[in-house]
Write a protein that holds these residues in place. Structure first.
Motif, mmCIF file in Angstrom:
data_model
loop_
_atom_site.group_PDB
_atom_site.id
_atom_site.type_symbol
_atom_site.label_atom_id
_atom_site.label_comp_id
_atom_site.label_asym_id
_atom_site.label_seq_id
_atom_site.Cartn_x
_atom_site.Cartn_y
_atom_site.Cartn_z
ATOM 1 N N ARG A 19 0.864 -1.187 0.000
ATOM 2 C CA ARG A 19 0.000 0.000 0.000
ATOM 3 C C ARG A 19 0.899 1.235 0.000
ATOM 4 O O ARG A 19 1.687 1.437 0.918
ATOM 5 C CB ARG A 19 -0.939 0.012 1.201
ATOM 6 N N PHE A 77 -5.629 9.825 7.061
ATOM 7 C CA PHE A 77 -5.396 8.390 7.000
ATOM 8 C C PHE A 77 -4.970 7.853 8.371
ATOM 9 O O PHE A 77 -4.381 8.575 9.178
ATOM 10 C CB PHE A 77 -4.299 8.057 5.982
ATOM 11 N N GLU A 78 -5.248 6.589 8.588
ATOM 12 C CA GLU A 78 -4.852 5.921 9.825
ATOM 13 C C GLU A 78 -3.324 5.825 9.885
ATOM 14 O O GLU A 78 -2.677 5.485 8.892
ATOM 15 C CB GLU A 78 -5.468 4.526 9.856
ATOM 16 N N ARG A 79 -2.759 6.125 11.040
ATOM 17 C CA ARG A 79 -1.308 6.045 11.223
ATOM 18 C C ARG A 79 -0.845 4.609 10.961
ATOM 19 O O ARG A 79 -1.458 3.658 11.419
ATOM 20 C CB ARG A 79 -0.923 6.461 12.633
ATOM 21 N N GLY A 81 -0.859 3.095 8.075
ATOM 22 C CA GLY A 81 -1.683 2.435 7.064
ATOM 23 C C GLY A 81 -1.013 2.222 5.725
ATOM 24 O O GLY A 81 -1.627 1.674 4.812
#
Length: 106
Positions: A19, A77-79, A81
């Motif tokens: 990702r 965004f999620e840390r 991720g």
């Protein structure tokens, strides 16, 4: 411009599942080149809604590539991720901002 083969260190043969966050993507062909080389989960952010719209249209056939209007100093965004973050030139932009020290520290 032509880009050399994209070979981030430490990823070995894993490409499709990586990702990637591409910060300040603009209208660069880099994410297209990365996608065509096997990286399928690329999230691109840019502050210009016009550019994001153009790039999303241009890459409509590249499933898994995402386009978001977002400021790199205020990401949602999620840390943790992402496996890899690509930044072609956004640090130059931060350095030219009036509050560059605060932006770079964030």
């Amino acid at each position: 411009p032509r880009y050399p083969r994209v070979r981030p260190p430490g990823l070995g043969g894993r490409r499709a599942g990586i990702r990637i966050l591409h910060v300040g993507c603009g209208n660069s062909a880099l994410p297209e080149r990365m996608y065509d080389e096997g990286f399928r989960r690329i999230v691109n952010i840019e502050t210009s809604s016009v550019v994001i719209g153009q790039m999303a249209s241009r890459n409509a056939g590249r499933a898994g590539m995402e386009w978001h209007v977002m400021d790199a100093t205020n990401m949602t965004f999620e840390r943790g991720g992402f496996d890899l973050v690509v930044d072609r030139s956004v640090l130059d932009t931060f350095a030219c901002m009036g509050n560059s020290s605060a932006a770079l520290a964030a």
